[in-house]
Write a protein that holds these residues in place. Sequence first.
Motif, short mmCIF file in Angstrom:
data_model
loop_
_atom_site.label_atom_id
_atom_site.label_comp_id
_atom_site.label_asym_id
_atom_site.label_seq_id
_atom_site.Cartn_x
_atom_site.Cartn_y
_atom_site.Cartn_z
N LYS A 403 0.91 -1.16 -0.04
CA LYS A 403 -0.29 -0.18 -0.02
C LYS A 403 0.71 1.26 -0.05
O LYS A 403 0.54 2.31 -0.81
CB LYS A 403 -0.98 0.02 1.27
N ILE A 404 1.92 1.20 0.72
CA ILE A 404 2.92 2.40 0.91
C ILE A 404 3.38 2.49 -0.48
O ILE A 404 3.51 3.73 -0.91
CB ILE A 404 3.72 2.14 2.08
N THR A 405 4.01 1.67 -1.21
CA THR A 405 4.69 1.85 -2.37
C THR A 405 3.71 2.29 -3.32
O THR A 405 3.99 3.03 -4.44
CB THR A 405 5.36 0.56 -2.81
N SER A 406 2.41 1.81 -3.34
CA SER A 406 1.56 2.02 -4.35
C SER A 406 0.97 3.61 -4.26
O SER A 406 1.07 4.36 -5.30
CB SER A 406 0.22 1.14 -4.18
N PHE A 407 0.88 3.97 -2.96
CA PHE A 407 0.67 5.35 -2.69
C PHE A 407 1.69 6.14 -3.46
O PHE A 407 1.70 7.44 -3.84
CB PHE A 407 0.31 5.71 -1.40
N LEU A 408 3.14 5.99 -3.10
CA LEU A 408 4.06 6.32 -3.54
C LEU A 408 4.40 6.70 -4.97
O LEU A 408 4.55 7.73 -5.52
CB LEU A 408 5.38 5.88 -2.88
#
Length: 667
Positions: A403-408
């Motif tokens: 989720k973090i990398t997708s948001f980034l």
Amino acid sequence: MKIRVTLSKGVTVPSLIFIVIICLLSAIYPKLTENLLNTVKDFIFINLNYVYVWSVTIFILFLFYLMFSKFGNIRLGRNNSKPDYSFFSWISMLFAAGMGIGLMYFSVAEPMQHYSNEVFSANTTVQKAKDAQLFTFFHWGIHAWAIYGIVGLALSYFAYRYRLPLSLRSCFYPLLKDKIKGKWGNIIDVFALCSTFFGITTTLGFGVVQINSGLETLNVVPGSSFTYQVIIVVVLISLSIISAVSGVDKGVRILSSINIISVIVLLLFVLFLGPTVYLIGSFTEGIGNYINNFFTLTFNTHVHEENMQPWFYDWTILYWAWWISWSPYVGLFIAKISKGRTIREFIAAVLILPTVFNFIWMTVFGNSAIWFDMNVADGALSLLASNPDALMFRFLEYLPLTKITSFLTIAIIIIFFVTSADSGMFVMNSIATKNARISPKWQTVGWGILLACLALMLLNAGGLNALQSMTLITALPFSIIMLLFIVSLVKALSIDKNYYERDFSLTTVPWSGQSWKERLGRINSLKDKKTTNQYINTTAKEAFIELQKEFEKNGIDARINQYSDPQKVEIEIKYDIVNNFIYGVKNESKIVSEYLLNEENLQDIDDNQTFFPKSYFGDDRKGYNVLLFTKNELISDVLKHYERFIEIISEEKNEMFVSSNTNRKLR
């Protein structure tokens, strides 16, 4: 209250008419327009693909020649000018404008599509992985940046070195001179403005679709309806307008720096938490593979492989056309931020640094996806190859902190979107105003609103593909225009180098300083044919007669030859075995710059042609202007050449070369 406008009617009005007509046709009759434009595009790709292949090849060879040539030290600006931006800010901005959203969109999608393409199905899995990396390198490497580099270099050179407007019309100055200010210049800028608008609109449209897909994957929005796309466009264009209005020095520079740092963070995350050893090894092998196949890839048209030709048209030729169609926009922006760099520094940075970064990026993301597909996903990513909007986010699911990398990733795409849009607004306004130094902010806002409205209209009607085809079609004529940029650059750079390297006149060598008042008068005057003939019949002829008498006293038979058309006189010493010694002076003409015709500090002349007495020799060496020589100085110059002649013929090693019989055969 009068509204201030800096737009050029000759550029803006025809551009807007053409843009609106094409967009309306694409929106009202999307399928019909798409089919019609695709027919034209396919004809060009199939029958004229060699134009793209040769053009891109010439761009690369020319830039490498310039980088290693004597022209590499020429500065894009005055000789003492300094760059406006730090090296990091400069690289960040040109990178963000040049590739941007495309890197996020294709970094996983393109390698996976090559890897799963049926045309390579006969290859082994390992070979398909190698080819996928090789073709991705090929399409995103030096060839792409050479296209941008040609336009950016031509623009920045003529804008900052010749102090012409930062406009594509300025690149034709050596060929068209002042005609660039008229209709020819307007036509060039109309073409550039339309091409820029179409390229940005289609790219931003596809970027919105990918952002929507990412937000849907993360359950931020429930679907990918047109309503959500409208919201995304309104928010992003608003941010772009704010950034563009704040100027390149603030908005674009700051966002580009933030984005390049974010990109590096995401890159390192995938590198170290993905198949690290495999990625480092495949990058090393991929670089070697790319270098080994560089020329084969560059010149390959697959004319002997019919099964490969559709792939060749849909990938390589499409990419060359896409980069060329984007080059007016990217080139203008690169030129805007490159003042003060040397040509060598410009080419090295534009060609090599972004290429290396692209290779690292494509290896880390593309090869990671292929590795996961082979070892973890059991072919699941290959099945998604035809859905590039979602493929990046599905790939991230195989890494920790999804989720973090997708948001980034979404944040990076958004910033790329904003930097592409705001720099696009700046470039379009620059073209439309003929590079006006200060324009009202409402014009920049207007370009942003027009971009948003037409992109949404095309998204809703499904007309983006038609507009993309139109963009690709414009690449063919612009590739020819870019070849003419090279002709202009060669001509201008030669003049530039000659201007700064030209030594003192040869007439200063034997000068003692006597008769300086007479010499000053001759330096500051432009001669007509009559006065030049007078110099030849008096000063030159008298010098040769005096020399002839002195030669006779020394037992040397010298004779004087005189001709009338053109007026010239020469002294000749005949030899039986070696070539004759000849020193002559003839009436020569040259064209004077139009700028000097009305110059008050020079004597008046009737036209732009002036005459001067020029020396010539029996061995066809290049002569020079002898107008400033007095009679004694001219005698001194003749004796200087005669002494050289005697030294040459007296050396045994020169016997064959100076033989009159040998030279007669050569002639």
